[in-house]
Design an enzyme around this catalytic site. Structure first.
Site, mmCIF file in Angstrom:
data_model
loop_
_atom_site.group_PDB
_atom_site.id
_atom_site.type_symbol
_atom_site.label_atom_id
_atom_site.label_comp_id
_atom_site.label_asym_id
_atom_site.label_seq_id
_atom_site.Cartn_x
_atom_site.Cartn_y
_atom_site.Cartn_z
ATOM 1 N N SER A 1 45.132 34.292 45.849
ATOM 2 C CA SER A 1 44.300 35.419 46.282
ATOM 3 C C SER A 1 43.822 36.358 45.188
ATOM 4 O O SER A 1 42.993 37.221 45.453
ATOM 5 C CB SER A 1 45.030 36.235 47.358
ATOM 6 N N SER B 1 42.144 36.258 49.040
ATOM 7 C CA SER B 1 41.960 37.406 49.898
ATOM 8 C C SER B 1 41.561 38.682 49.167
ATOM 9 O O SER B 1 41.060 39.612 49.796
ATOM 10 C CB SER B 1 43.241 37.667 50.682
ATOM 11 N N LYS C 1 43.569 47.238 46.021
ATOM 12 C CA LYS C 1 43.426 46.418 47.228
ATOM 13 C C LYS C 1 44.073 47.163 48.392
ATOM 14 O O LYS C 1 45.118 47.810 48.219
ATOM 15 C CB LYS C 1 44.125 45.076 46.987
#
Lengths: 98, 496
Positions: B181, B157, B82
């Protein structure tokens, strides 16, 4: 509690975020929506409940007070917006006497 | 929707065996995933940065290690991080214009561990800006598309990592979870994701959103793969003062433990009004499967769970407003081009560098921490946080693991919630309490709705019970194939 126009201007100033007059209305509307959601907390009595700052109530660990990092300022300053002579440059904040 | 058997469907243990036997090289494996990224990323938008030369250099190094017998279990296996994790020499944007020029000068602890294990970094995945969002629509780099239905959000997210795993653009990825997330996008893209106990994975080099809630974890196609990546990611790090000192664990050690007599707690609040009927039906079916494996179910209550969203939207913005004060246009990142003095530079840099959702949360955080409001908001929220943690503590007297839906509904359409922050926030209603309590939680694929959009079930365990959660998920995945389904679009190779 809901925020008025001037409250939002004051918070934006505290947060150092430039907000136009027009956007202030939009933020006022949306922030008040969130604060209405947040107000649901008032439905329960929390008197005497110890605030929980952290997921696990553990003591933060301390390390030995010795230097562990090497000097990497050249690497770090290579990505800075403005540098001169190993110093970060910002607009002048202290006025000259002369 | 069906399963298939190409190299992209092989789990990490299988890939490891193939690499060890030299049936495939790391370079070949890396080239295959890079090829898939080139093919699919223009449509899915799961990656912000890909650097083929750098990835192939990692792969060549891994092949050398493997040839000399010095490789470890995951040496040569590609992964994606990420874009919240700093990776030395890689653009690290956190999904924000503010960091759109930020080439990280060091590795996050997690990135360093994966590198030391000989894993190959394929690229940095897209995400909601500064991890603030539940749909990936707040990314400066444009929204990620859900590989199951490109009209649907992938969740957020960690939506880029989730979509990349679902679309077979990487075997495995890292994510972070502050309020859901990892779990929410895992549920919406049909993959498996684990948020560990707070403090198990180091936050060093992971760009901070809400420091008392942020926790990194693995995102993969199966619980087994999550366990193998956890073995690499977890461990004490002196550079994160909240990192816990515990003996190293093998997260695969209880994967094969049977579920006979295992007590699954069902919180009545998670099955009440607001839960979509198709999601509810899928969870019921999953429970039938688990009962068939010998597990027992018990009704439990988490009476304060409805207050988790209000408490979170005080605590998380408060911590974010402090953490994001570092983005001032002085030392790194974006600086506004025109300004008259220092304050003007700060204000314009932050107005131009941050997107709307981030600016709003900074302002809410600034307000709840400001003089005269601190007790009414911040202290109250911290008190509610303790009540929520106590609910879980009581529940774990009655059960070994808690089970419910990960999300109230499946992936929603783009734009359907983006104008209404409160509606968006409710998407995380079942996940946020877990972060507030600091517990481990995971999402496991457990079906599809009538439109073919994935459904996830959530498992919540007591502190440090990650291995047990992974075991329950693994046992479930031995007798179901939801996790092995491949998005039709990807399977049929529809051209981007």
């Amino acid at each position: 509690m809901s925020l008025d126009f001037q409250d939002v201007r004051r918070i934006a100033k505290l947060a150092r975020v430039a907000v136009s007059e027009q956007d202030t209305h939009m933020y006022q509307h949306r922030i008040n929506g969130v604060l209405a959601l947040v107000a649901q907390m008032q439905a329960i009595d929390t008197q005497g409940v110890a605030p929980m700052a952290h997921a696990l109530d553990v003591v933060q660990s301390l390390r030995e007070d010795v230097v562990t990092e090497t000097d990497l300022h050249k690497k770090f300053q290579a990505i800075a917006p403005q540098v001169a002579g190993d110093l970060y440059l910002v607009p002048q904040v202290i006025e000259h006497d002369d | 929707m069906m399963t298939e058997t190409g190299i992209t469907e092989v789990g990490l243990a299988g890939l490891s065996r193939m690499l060890a036997k030299r049936q495939v090289s790391s370079v070949e494996l890396t080239q295959e995933f890079l090829r898939r990224i080139t093919q699919w990323n223009p449509l899915i938008n799961a990656f912000i940065t890909v650097d083929q030369e750098r990835s192939l250099a990692d792969a060549r190094l891994a092949d050398t290690l493997l040839a000399s017998g010095k490789g470890s279990l995951l040496t040569g296996i590609p992964l994606a991080h990420k874009d919240i994790f700093c990776a030395d020499g890689w653009l690290t944007t956190c999904g924000s214009k503010m960091l759109s020029n930020f080439v990280a000068p060091y590795d996050a602890h997690v990135v360093g561990l994966c590198k030391a294990a000989g894993m190959v970094l394929l690229g940095k995945t897209n995400m909601d800006e500064f991890a603030m969002g539940s749909s990936n629509e707040t990314s400066y780099y444009g929204a990620v598309k859900n590989p199951w239905d490109i009209a649907a959000v992938p969740g957020g997210s960690s939506g880029g990592s989730a979509a990349a795993v679902a679309a077979r653009l990487t075997p495995v990825a890292t994510g972070t979870d502050t309020g859901g997330s990892i779990r929410q996008p895992a549920a919406m893209t049909g993959i498996t994701g684990l948020k560990p106990t707070y403090g198990v994975v180091s936050r060093y080099g992971m760009i901070a959103f809400a420091s008392s809630l942020d926790q990194a974890g693995p995102m993969a196609r199966s619980a087994h793969d999550c366990a193998l990546l956890m073995n690499v990611m977890a461990g004490h790090d002196a550079r994160d003062s909240t990192s816990l000192q515990r003996p190293a664990e093998d997260y695969t050690r209880t994967l094969d433990q049977p579920l006979a007599g295992f007590r699954i707690g069902l919180p009545r609040e998670f099955f009440a009004e607001g839960l979509g009927s198709e999601v509810a039906a899928a969870i019921e079916s999953a429970l039938a499967v688990l009962r068939g494996l010998g597990a027992k179910t018990v009704d439990i209550s988490l009476p304060n769970s409805a207050l988790s969203i209000p408490a979170y939207y005080v605590l998380a913005p408060a911590e974010a407003s402090a953490n994001l004060s570092r983005f001032d246009g002085v030392r790194y990142g974006y600086r506004a081009p025109d300004y008259v003095d220092l304050d003007d530079m700060y204000e314009k840099t932050r107005a131009q560098g941050f997107g709307d959702e981030v600016r709003r949360r900074i302002m809410i955080g600034t307000y709840v921490l400001s003089h005269g409001y601190y007790d009414a908001y911040y202290v109250k929220a911290q008190q509610v946080r303790r009540l929520i943690a106590q609910d879980f503590a009581r529940a774990f007297d009655e059960c070994d693991v808690i089970l419910g839906p990960t999300t109230p509904e499946t992936a929603f359409d783009f734009g359907s919630k983006s104008d209404d922050p409160v509606a968006m926030y409710l998407s995380d209603i079942y996940t946020i309490a877990v972060n507030l309590a600091g517990l481990p939680g995971m999402s496991v694929p457990s079906g599809f709705d009538g439109r073919g959009r994935p459904i996830g079930l959530q498992l919540i365990g007591n502190y440090f019970s990650e291995a047990r959660l992974l075991g329950v998920a693994h046992q479930y995945q031995q007798v179901t194939d939801w996790h092995a389904r491949v998005p039709t679009l990807v399977r049929e190779g529809v051209s981007a």
